[in-house]
Design a protein around this motif. Structure first.
Motif, mmCIF file in Angstrom:
data_model
loop_
_atom_site.group_PDB
_atom_site.id
_atom_site.type_symbol
_atom_site.label_atom_id
_atom_site.label_comp_id
_atom_site.label_asym_id
_atom_site.label_seq_id
_atom_site.Cartn_x
_atom_site.Cartn_y
_atom_site.Cartn_z
ATOM 1 N N GLU A 111 35.873 9.912 68.490
ATOM 2 C CA GLU A 111 34.667 10.060 69.309
ATOM 3 C C GLU A 111 34.594 11.455 69.926
ATOM 4 O OE1 GLU A 111 34.823 6.854 72.125
ATOM 5 O OE2 GLU A 111 34.297 5.347 70.625
ATOM 6 N N GLN A 112 35.746 12.091 70.131
ATOM 7 C CA GLN A 112 35.790 13.458 70.668
ATOM 8 C C GLN A 112 35.642 14.497 69.549
ATOM 9 O OE1 GLN A 112 39.528 13.983 72.732
ATOM 10 N NE2 GLN A 112 39.014 12.525 74.335
ATOM 11 N N GLY A 113 35.525 14.035 68.307
ATOM 12 C CA GLY A 113 35.418 14.941 67.176
ATOM 13 C C GLY A 113 36.764 15.451 66.705
ATOM 14 N N ALA A 114 37.819 14.666 66.936
ATOM 15 C CA ALA A 114 39.178 15.094 66.598
ATOM 16 C C ALA A 114 39.881 14.061 65.742
ATOM 17 C CB ALA A 114 39.969 15.338 67.888
ATOM 18 N N VAL A 115 40.939 14.506 65.087
ATOM 19 C CA VAL A 115 41.806 13.614 64.322
ATOM 20 C C VAL A 115 43.243 13.809 64.785
ATOM 21 C CG1 VAL A 115 40.328 13.549 62.277
ATOM 22 C CG2 VAL A 115 42.114 15.279 62.450
ATOM 23 N N LEU A 116 44.030 12.782 64.619
ATOM 24 C CA LEU A 116 45.438 12.833 64.981
ATOM 25 C C LEU A 116 46.219 13.561 63.899
ATOM 26 C CD1 LEU A 116 47.810 11.986 66.782
ATOM 27 C CD2 LEU A 116 47.851 9.812 65.539
ATOM 28 N N LYS A 117 47.021 14.527 64.308
ATOM 29 C CA LYS A 117 47.860 15.271 63.373
ATOM 30 C C LYS A 117 49.327 14.839 63.496
ATOM 31 C CE LYS A 117 49.091 19.950 61.935
ATOM 32 N NZ LYS A 117 48.932 21.382 62.219
ATOM 33 N N HIS A 118 49.918 15.052 64.677
ATOM 34 C CA HIS A 118 51.324 14.726 64.909
ATOM 35 C C HIS A 118 51.448 13.933 66.208
ATOM 36 C CE1 HIS A 118 52.194 17.712 61.882
ATOM 37 N NE2 HIS A 118 51.970 18.741 62.670
ATOM 38 N N ILE A 119 52.557 13.197 66.311
ATOM 39 C CA ILE A 119 52.914 12.532 67.566
ATOM 40 C C ILE A 119 54.268 13.059 68.000
ATOM 41 C CG2 ILE A 119 53.489 10.353 68.709
ATOM 42 C CD1 ILE A 119 51.566 8.962 66.766
ATOM 43 N N MET A 120 54.350 13.441 69.260
ATOM 44 C CA MET A 120 55.588 13.966 69.830
ATOM 45 C C MET A 120 56.095 13.009 70.912
ATOM 46 S SD MET A 120 56.130 17.706 71.577
ATOM 47 C CE MET A 120 55.246 17.360 73.072
ATOM 48 N N VAL A 121 57.410 12.867 70.969
ATOM 49 C CA VAL A 121 58.049 12.044 71.995
ATOM 50 C C VAL A 121 59.262 12.805 72.503
ATOM 51 C CG1 VAL A 121 59.119 9.817 72.523
ATOM 52 C CG2 VAL A 121 57.435 9.959 70.689
ATOM 53 N N THR A 122 59.451 12.838 73.809
ATOM 54 C CA THR A 122 60.701 13.345 74.358
ATOM 55 C C THR A 122 61.405 12.196 75.053
ATOM 56 O OG1 THR A 122 59.695 14.038 76.445
ATOM 57 C CG2 THR A 122 59.814 15.690 74.708
ATOM 58 N N THR A 123 62.718 12.155 74.903
ATOM 59 C CA THR A 123 63.502 11.083 75.505
ATOM 60 C C THR A 123 64.947 11.536 75.650
ATOM 61 O OG1 THR A 123 64.010 8.720 75.393
ATOM 62 C CG2 THR A 123 64.054 9.939 73.309
ATOM 63 N N ARG A 124 65.686 10.819 76.469
ATOM 64 C CA ARG A 124 67.110 11.141 76.600
ATOM 65 C C ARG A 124 67.795 11.003 75.247
ATOM 66 N NH1 ARG A 124 70.200 9.356 81.955
ATOM 67 N NH2 ARG A 124 71.768 8.933 80.366
ATOM 68 N N ALA A 125 68.752 11.855 75.002
ATOM 69 C CA ALA A 125 69.474 11.847 73.728
ATOM 70 C C ALA A 125 70.200 10.534 73.499
ATOM 71 C CB ALA A 125 70.453 13.017 73.666
ATOM 72 N N ASP A 126 70.570 9.838 74.565
ATOM 73 C CA ASP A 126 71.291 8.572 74.431
ATOM 74 C C ASP A 126 70.389 7.346 74.565
ATOM 75 O OD1 ASP A 126 70.742 8.729 77.150
ATOM 76 O OD2 ASP A 126 72.795 8.360 77.803
ATOM 77 N N ASN A 127 69.081 7.540 74.535
ATOM 78 C CA ASN A 127 68.146 6.428 74.704
ATOM 79 C C ASN A 127 68.005 5.647 73.395
ATOM 80 O OD1 ASN A 127 66.025 4.682 75.265
ATOM 81 N ND2 ASN A 127 64.774 6.250 76.258
ATOM 82 N N TYR A 128 68.289 4.345 73.475
ATOM 83 C CA TYR A 128 68.172 3.494 72.284
ATOM 84 C C TYR A 128 66.735 3.399 71.774
ATOM 85 C CZ TYR A 128 66.594 -0.049 75.601
ATOM 86 O OH TYR A 128 65.909 -0.716 76.569
ATOM 87 N N ALA A 129 65.762 3.797 72.584
ATOM 88 C CA ALA A 129 64.354 3.758 72.157
ATOM 89 C C ALA A 129 64.082 4.733 71.019
ATOM 90 C CB ALA A 129 63.431 4.058 73.331
ATOM 91 N N GLN A 130 65.005 5.677 70.764
ATOM 92 C CA GLN A 130 64.814 6.575 69.622
ATOM 93 C C GLN A 130 64.612 5.777 68.336
ATOM 94 O OE1 GLN A 130 67.343 9.993 68.922
ATOM 95 N NE2 GLN A 130 68.044 9.861 71.050
ATOM 96 N N ARG A 131 65.326 4.671 68.212
ATOM 97 C CA ARG A 131 65.191 3.836 67.015
ATOM 98 C C ARG A 131 63.770 3.278 66.912
ATOM 99 N NH1 ARG A 131 69.459 -0.793 66.042
ATOM 100 N NH2 ARG A 131 69.241 -0.693 68.267
ATOM 101 N N LEU A 132 63.200 2.855 68.043
ATOM 102 C CA LEU A 132 61.822 2.373 68.069
ATOM 103 C C LEU A 132 60.868 3.464 67.584
ATOM 104 C CD1 LEU A 132 59.595 0.310 68.996
ATOM 105 C CD2 LEU A 132 59.731 1.426 71.241
#
Length: 163
Positions: A111-132
């Motif tokens: 609706e804003q006239g844009a498309v998704l290119k990449h998704i970035m996530v930052t998290t602790r290096a020991d966070n099990y959510a990296q697998r998610l």
């Protein structure tokens, strides 16, 4: 255990802030000012997109997506923050928050006239959510930043996301 059918998602509203702030407080014990943090993100719409997850009448999680580096035709989207109440962790709520809100974000970008290119996530290096993030988004660790917040942080990127 919570089943996917028992969870409802919707765009976060001002009325959700107290309950979502409690989830933030429980999930991020080293952070402060939970209500103000979430309120500032909610007020940053359309730069950010905030959603909440409820099981019955209880807020059990939220997700914040944020456009990076201005409004561009090809968007780098950050999964700014995701939180699930400790009592509901390990039951797929995080996956539901990502997979069920991302199509709405993509629609809003269109609706804003844009498309998704990449998704970035930052998290602790020991966070099990990296697998998610790896399993659900296809994100891979691109860099490690030593001792950034409380520990080392990793930057993960899901490149050329298929929409």
């Amino acid at each position: 255990m919570q089943s996917e059918r028992d969870i409802s998602l919707r765009v976060m509203e001002q009325a959700d802030l107290e309950a979502a702030a409690e989830v933030h407080r429980l999930a991020f014990t080293r952070q402060q000012h939970s209500f103000k943090w979430l309120e500032s993100n909610l007020n940053a719409t359309p730069k950010t997109f905030c959603y909440v997850a409820y099981a019955e009448a209880a807020c059990i999680g939220y997700i914040i997506w944020s456009q990076k580096a201005g409004f561009r035709p090809s968007v780098v989207l950050e999964l700014e923050q995701i939180a699930v109440s400790p009592n509901y962790q390990g039951n797929g709520v995080g996956k539901i928050l990502i997979t069920d809100t991302l199509p709405d974000v993509i629609r809003k970008l269109k609706e804003q006239g844009a498309v998704l290119k990449h998704i970035m996530v930052t998290t602790r290096a020991d966070n099990y959510a990296q697998r998610l993030y790896r399993n659900v988004l296809g994100a891979e660790v691109e860099a490690t930043l030593a001792n950034l917040y409380s520990e080392d942080e990793v930057i993960m990127v899901a490149r050329n996301v298929k929409t």
